[in-house]
Design an enzyme around this catalytic site. Sequence first.
Site, PDB file in Angstrom:
ATOM      1  N   ARG A  90       0.378 -14.677 -19.932  1.00 34.55           N
ATOM      2  CA  ARG A  90      -0.678 -15.010 -19.006  1.00 34.55           C
ATOM      3  C   ARG A  90      -1.103 -16.592 -19.123  1.00 34.55           C
ATOM      4  O   ARG A  90      -1.404 -17.212 -17.661  1.00 34.55           O
ATOM      5  CB  ARG A  90      -1.490 -14.038 -18.341  1.00 34.55           C
ATOM      6  N   LYS A 108       8.020   7.868  -7.485  1.00 35.35           N
ATOM      7  CA  LYS A 108       8.249   8.366  -6.394  1.00 35.35           C
ATOM      8  C   LYS A 108       7.903   8.413  -5.113  1.00 35.35           C
ATOM      9  O   LYS A 108       7.619   6.838  -4.760  1.00 35.35           O
ATOM     10  CB  LYS A 108       6.274   9.217  -6.787  1.00 35.35           C
ATOM     11  N   GLY A 132       4.760  -3.714 -11.437  1.00 34.65           N
ATOM     12  CA  GLY A 132       4.768  -2.453 -12.242  1.00 34.65           C
ATOM     13  C   GLY A 132       5.695  -2.276 -12.975  1.00 34.65           C
ATOM     14  O   GLY A 132       5.838  -3.693 -14.387  1.00 34.65           O
ATOM     15  N   GLY A 163       0.282  -4.987  -8.359  1.00 35.19           N
ATOM     16  CA  GLY A 163       0.251  -4.477  -7.298  1.00 35.19           C
ATOM     17  C   GLY A 163      -0.001  -5.698  -6.387  1.00 35.19           C
ATOM     18  O   GLY A 163       0.979  -5.405  -5.154  1.00 35.19           O
TER      19      GLY A 163
END
Length: 395
Positions: A35, A197, A353, A376
């Site tokens: 980063r 999911k 993610g 996110g």
Amino acid sequence: MKTLNDFNFKDKKALIRVDFNVPLNDNFEVTDATRIVSAKPTIIKILEDGGSCVLMSHLGRPSGVQDEFSLKHIIPKIEDVLGVEVKFANDCVGSEAEEKANALQPGEILLLENLRFHEEEKQGNKEFAEQLSKLGDIYVNDAFGTAHRAHASTTIVAEFFPENKCFGLLLAKEIDSIKKVLEDGEKPVLAVLGGAKVSSKITVIENILDKVDHLIIGGGMTFTFIKAQGGKVGDSICEDDKMELALDILEQAKAKDVQIHLPVDVIAADEFSNTAKTQICKVTEIPDGWQGLDAGPKSIENFDAVVNQCKTILWNGPLGVFEMDSYANGTIELGNSIANATKNGAFSLVGGGDSVAAVKQFGFEDKVSYVSTGGGAMLESLEGKTLPGIAAILE
Ligand code: AMP
């Protein structure tokens, strides 16, 4: 869209929101400087213009002031990456920060203490944002990782720079990459969605059905789609309450002329463990007591053919439980296919993610066109949402 290149920073102080939320070890040493490295081009451009930089970031999730979350720990790493001395203010607002910011000379850098030592940061408090705004002449947002949060330093502070605000080079690159896939993508456009999911990816799927020609669905999500169509998924992860939705998505895809590709075979295991007994099964015939944990060889072959016929590729989510060696192959092979398509001229974006972790772990980082820095924030962009940190610069 105003970016850094629209400004000359000579004799100006840039107040830059960076994402220096980096991992530290027990000795408070930075273990992954990605980063910091990603923010370097923005900082260097400003310094080379003859300006100075006031850097603000959060680190971790402190409650109040906690030394372990102090940004002072990362000063040596920033100096190492930038090759410039870094001054430090022990609080991100108040007299010390203001004095040090005022005294800053062209070519100098001031790092502010952790923004989240003040709860006003996450609350998006306007007075707090106003105090921050006193520390610079031009506000630069270069933190994609927090652009989906309407925090004081990511969004509210921009109100105090009506003319003098812009995206940093990293954030501009993130915005461009998403646009290249979702708006201007050369056809055929492919999205690969994996992960655990259906429920966490519904909005993404619904949004991208309007943007893509092909959609590969893999990972744990597969089984909800397979069972909904009458297949036997054994003990595989499956969301029975999302089966209706899965059928609806398949219908929508048909109506929108999107080709959906699901695995046809899987590596099934007799328990959720790296050393379980495994067998290759048809995805529609997984015996009870067995669970699909990775894509099988025929699926990998099919996916490779799809990937290699596409010119624009978005990848979010692994094709199997890649954290365990025994079920990493599908994800690795998909990475190989995407790397190959990229080499042949496709544009590929990996984001959101776990796929970023997988891409790094298996060494594909330099073999795809762009790896997003925001988990996110990337997911929310793919859901079609306008991120507050981005909107605040555009307003
Ligand atoms: P996500 O954060 O939704 O992208 O999900 C990533 C997680 O999905 C990873 O931790 C994988 O281990 C998990 N995953 C992928 N495939 C499967 C599967 N077939 N069964 C269970 N978990 C899976």
